[in-house]
Design a protein around this motif. Structure first.
Motif, PDB file in Angstrom:
ATOM      1  N   VAL A 161       0.933  -1.163   0.012  1.00  0.00           N
ATOM      2  CA  VAL A 161      -0.105   0.337   0.360  1.00  0.00           C
ATOM      3  C   VAL A 161       0.849   0.943   0.490  1.00  0.00           C
ATOM      4  O   VAL A 161       1.689   1.342   0.805  1.00  0.00           O
ATOM      5  CB  VAL A 161      -0.847   0.271   1.854  1.00  0.00           C
ATOM      6  CG1 VAL A 161      -1.821   1.293   1.324  1.00  0.00           C
ATOM      7  CG2 VAL A 161      -1.551  -1.600   0.980  1.00  0.00           C
ATOM      8  N   PRO A 162       0.856   2.108  -0.786  1.00  0.00           N
ATOM      9  CA  PRO A 162       1.352   3.183  -0.483  1.00  0.00           C
ATOM     10  C   PRO A 162       1.717   4.098   0.313  1.00  0.00           C
ATOM     11  O   PRO A 162       1.154   4.580   1.335  1.00  0.00           O
ATOM     12  CB  PRO A 162       1.064   4.350  -1.902  1.00  0.00           C
ATOM     13  CG  PRO A 162       0.189   3.796  -2.795  1.00  0.00           C
ATOM     14  CD  PRO A 162       0.137   2.353  -1.485  1.00  0.00           C
ATOM     15  N   GLU A 163       3.309   4.031   0.619  1.00  0.00           N
ATOM     16  CA  GLU A 163       3.781   5.070   1.955  1.00  0.00           C
ATOM     17  C   GLU A 163       2.931   6.132   2.483  1.00  0.00           C
ATOM     18  O   GLU A 163       2.426   6.592   3.235  1.00  0.00           O
ATOM     19  CB  GLU A 163       5.032   5.482   1.951  1.00  0.00           C
ATOM     20  CG  GLU A 163       5.763   4.298   2.283  1.00  0.00           C
ATOM     21  CD  GLU A 163       7.344   3.930   2.823  1.00  0.00           C
ATOM     22  OE1 GLU A 163       7.761   3.997   3.011  1.00  0.00           O
ATOM     23  OE2 GLU A 163       7.184   5.321   1.957  1.00  0.00           O
ATOM     24  N   ASN A 164       1.971   6.774   1.126  1.00  0.00           N
ATOM     25  CA  ASN A 164       2.025   8.093   1.305  1.00  0.00           C
ATOM     26  C   ASN A 164       0.460   8.347   1.559  1.00  0.00           C
ATOM     27  O   ASN A 164      -0.386   8.929   2.995  1.00  0.00           O
ATOM     28  CB  ASN A 164       1.282   9.299   0.125  1.00  0.00           C
ATOM     29  CG  ASN A 164       0.662   8.548  -1.080  1.00  0.00           C
ATOM     30  OD1 ASN A 164       0.639   7.751  -1.382  1.00  0.00           O
ATOM     31  ND2 ASN A 164      -0.715   9.652  -1.699  1.00  0.00           N
ATOM     32  N   VAL A 165      -0.248   6.697   1.076  1.00  0.00           N
ATOM     33  CA  VAL A 165      -1.428   6.521   1.741  1.00  0.00           C
ATOM     34  C   VAL A 165      -1.191   6.066   3.103  1.00  0.00           C
ATOM     35  O   VAL A 165      -2.621   6.956   4.106  1.00  0.00           O
ATOM     36  CB  VAL A 165      -2.237   5.711   1.051  1.00  0.00           C
ATOM     37  CG1 VAL A 165      -3.299   4.683   1.116  1.00  0.00           C
ATOM     38  CG2 VAL A 165      -2.397   5.738  -0.783  1.00  0.00           C
ATOM     39  N   THR A 166      -0.372   5.250   3.672  1.00  0.00           N
ATOM     40  CA  THR A 166      -0.790   4.895   5.140  1.00  0.00           C
ATOM     41  C   THR A 166      -0.178   6.053   6.102  1.00  0.00           C
ATOM     42  O   THR A 166      -0.908   5.955   6.693  1.00  0.00           O
ATOM     43  CB  THR A 166       0.182   3.962   5.077  1.00  0.00           C
ATOM     44  OG1 THR A 166       1.542   3.983   4.305  1.00  0.00           O
ATOM     45  CG2 THR A 166       0.289   2.159   4.007  1.00  0.00           C
ATOM     46  N   ASP A 167       0.103   6.854   5.579  1.00  0.00           N
ATOM     47  CA  ASP A 167       0.938   7.909   6.629  1.00  0.00           C
ATOM     48  C   ASP A 167      -0.466   8.862   6.397  1.00  0.00           C
ATOM     49  O   ASP A 167      -0.629   9.597   7.715  1.00  0.00           O
ATOM     50  CB  ASP A 167       2.098   8.868   5.156  1.00  0.00           C
ATOM     51  CG  ASP A 167       3.455   7.889   6.150  1.00  0.00           C
ATOM     52  OD1 ASP A 167       3.034   6.896   6.973  1.00  0.00           O
ATOM     53  OD2 ASP A 167       4.416   8.564   5.194  1.00  0.00           O
ATOM     54  N   GLN A 168      -1.361   9.291   5.295  1.00  0.00           N
ATOM     55  CA  GLN A 168      -2.247   9.964   5.641  1.00  0.00           C
ATOM     56  C   GLN A 168      -3.742   9.930   6.392  1.00  0.00           C
ATOM     57  O   GLN A 168      -4.256  10.343   6.968  1.00  0.00           O
ATOM     58  CB  GLN A 168      -2.466  10.669   4.318  1.00  0.00           C
ATOM     59  CG  GLN A 168      -4.083  11.040   4.017  1.00  0.00           C
ATOM     60  CD  GLN A 168      -3.252  12.586   5.205  1.00  0.00           C
ATOM     61  OE1 GLN A 168      -1.941  13.202   3.924  1.00  0.00           O
ATOM     62  NE2 GLN A 168      -3.580  13.485   5.718  1.00  0.00           N
ATOM     63  N   ILE A 169      -3.626   8.330   6.301  1.00  0.00           N
ATOM     64  CA  ILE A 169      -4.014   7.389   7.447  1.00  0.00           C
ATOM     65  C   ILE A 169      -4.134   7.718   8.792  1.00  0.00           C
ATOM     66  O   ILE A 169      -5.058   8.453   9.381  1.00  0.00           O
ATOM     67  CB  ILE A 169      -4.812   5.717   6.817  1.00  0.00           C
ATOM     68  CG1 ILE A 169      -4.997   6.088   5.232  1.00  0.00           C
ATOM     69  CG2 ILE A 169      -5.492   5.080   7.879  1.00  0.00           C
ATOM     70  CD1 ILE A 169      -5.384   4.399   4.679  1.00  0.00           C
ATOM     71  N   ARG A 170      -3.435   7.569   9.284  1.00  0.00           N
ATOM     72  CA  ARG A 170      -2.365   7.367  10.911  1.00  0.00           C
ATOM     73  C   ARG A 170      -2.828   8.959  10.969  1.00  0.00           C
ATOM     74  O   ARG A 170      -2.933   9.516  11.913  1.00  0.00           O
ATOM     75  CB  ARG A 170      -1.411   7.402  11.233  1.00  0.00           C
ATOM     76  CG  ARG A 170      -1.054   5.753  10.188  1.00  0.00           C
ATOM     77  CD  ARG A 170       0.367   5.113  10.692  1.00  0.00           C
ATOM     78  NE  ARG A 170       0.593   3.433  10.549  1.00  0.00           N
ATOM     79  CZ  ARG A 170       1.795   3.552   9.171  1.00  0.00           C
ATOM     80  NH1 ARG A 170       1.752   4.337   8.468  1.00  0.00           N
ATOM     81  NH2 ARG A 170       1.538   1.703   9.244  1.00  0.00           N
TER      82      ARG A 170
END
Length: 458
Positions: free
Chosen positions: A382-391
């Motif tokens: 899963v792209p890092e920018n997506v996981t970081d934004q979810i957090r």
């Protein structure tokens, strides 16, 4: 998945939580003793075998010398686990020095097992009686299909609660296993329709093995409500892990409690029931023989279906309505084709998930574990920018914490202000103070006491 409070890590955690008297009753069975020994960490297993023929207590200080200093932490973990499972019993002498002695029942059964070699809990039925049994591939297919059928039925019930305050009439849960499924996932008040709890929403995102462990834990913990001793149930479920995969075992060798448990387990695909001309039997599947394994030892082999792009677009290659409804928990589903679900992860959709008790880590873990094979081998899936934004969106909600309070100002003197600050601080109710302007804020529940204190000062 990350650990959630509704999931037991493994059977040995359930065993360790039993009262000492019931735990000692379990050790009457050599199979339970062997299952416990197998589950121990390597160092704890070594200690158990080392103490197997030692009858006298061994001083804790002496055992600490069995390992090098750099392994002291592992030594403590091993001893703690042995004490939790009552494989070791703590003994104190007159000088209050601690020693460890092996549980006599456990020790006797394991000595007998090593000498005699042990035997199966029950003998399989000869092939001449059962005729053709399902192959291992057919048995695995049955287990997966049965699990999917039951879980889809359960999911549909839960999903109806998400989308509607009323449950469709066609939904029914007749078995004790399905009633167990609802424990902790639903809450209802008098005159109100049942609603999903936070654990219910978390359950929907768990992987299959975690869901199975949740159901089994609740099934055991609710045993007394059905008039069943949990110790007997745990003993039988652990015995199942020693049965041979794919072999047939007669139902006539079971007690009434065990026979009822087998019927419940058959609904989840842990065993397959078959009827012959004169006899009935059950055939353990891989799910049953792996019951004593931990969640990490029994990872799911299912193929993923989700692709997440860096622009927060999401594509799920699935024909399942179930998958579509699960994705709606944390994303905005835009349209659904016969074999494709298209949606996007938005701030609003995630806020709805967070309100229902689903965490960012659970969403990220769900996307990672269900990643489509084309992206599953990539790092990250899963792209890092997506996981970081979810957090970040999750922490954004927790940025402000509202606390009811009272403001005090216009103090006649500096001395009175400082005394009030000290009084509120000593009681742990001071939230804020401004020494320059002589203002302070205390918790609302402390207001009556503060008011009385001010009266005494005046």
């Amino acid at each position: 998945m990350p650990q959630v409070m509704v999931v037991a890590r493994n059977f040995m955690d359930m065993v360790a939580a039993l009262p000492a008297a019931k735990l000692d009753m379990l050790y009457d069975s050599a199979f339970i003793c062997e299952a416990v020994l197998r589950s121990l960490p390597p160092l704890a297993k070594k200690y158990a075998l080392q103490m197997l023929y030692v009858s006298a207590p061994v001083a804790a200080a002496a055992m600490e010398e069995w390992v090098l200093d750099e392994y002291a932490a592992k030594h403590r973990v091993a001893i703690d686990r042995l004490l939790q499972l009552r494989v070791f019993v703590e003994v104190r002498d007159r000088r209050k020095e601690v020693s460890y002695k092996m549980n006599q029942k456990f020790q006797g059964n394991m000595q007998k097992y090593l000498v005699d070699g042990g035997s199966l809990p029950r003998e399989p039925i000869p092939s001449s009686v059962t005729a053709r049994l399902p192959t291992l591939a057919e048995l695995e297919s049955f287990a997966l299909e049965q699990w999917e059928v039951r879980m889809t039925k359960a999911y549909c019930f839960l999903l109806q609660l998400i989308n509607s305050s009323q449950v469709e009439r066609g939904t029914s849960f007749s078995s004790s296993m399905m009633r167990t499924f609802q424990r902790g996932l639903l809450s209802s008040r008098d005159g109100e329709a049942p609603r999903l709890t936070e654990n219910g929403f978390q359950f929907l995102l768990m992987e299959t093995n975690a869901q199975l462990w949740y159901i089994m834990r609740e099934y055991i913990s609710s045993a007394e409500e059905r008039g069943v001793d949990p110790t007997e149930l745990i003993s039988f479920l652990l015995e199942l892990s020693f049965h041979t995969l794919g072999e047939a075992y007669s139902l006539n060798t079971l007690t009434d409690v065990q026979r009822n448990a087998i019927r419940d387990l058959a609904e989840l695909g842990l065993v397959k029931l078959q009827q012959g001309r004169k006899d009935s039997w059950f055939i353990p599947t891989k799910l049953a023989t792996n019951l004593s394994a931990s969640l990490s030892d029994s990872s799911s082999n299912k193929e993923g279906f989700v692709v997440v792009e860096t622009n927060f677009r999401m594509y799920a290659y699935s024909t399942s309505r179930l998958h579509c409804e699960i994705l709606r928990l944390f994303s905005r589903v835009e349209y659904q084709l016969p074999n494709l679900i298209v949606g996007s992860i938005t701030k609003e959709s995630l806020y709805g998930a967070f309100e229902n008790g689903i965490t960012a880590e659970q969403i990220i873990s769900f996307l990672q574990q269900n990643a489509h094979p084309r992206v599953a081998d990539k790092i990250p899936a899963v792209p890092e920018n997506v996981t970081d934004q979810i957090r970040l969106w999750e922490t954004d909600r927790n940025r402000v914490d509202m606390t009811l309070s009272h403001l005090y100002e216009d103090f006649p003197s500096k001395d009175m202000f400082e005394q009030c600050c000290d009084y509120a601080r000593d009681h742990g109710c001071l939230l804020w103070e401004d020494a320059k302007k002589m203002r302070l804020i205390v918790r609302v529940e402390f207001h009556p006491e503060m008011r009385e204190f001010l009266r005494r000062l005046r």
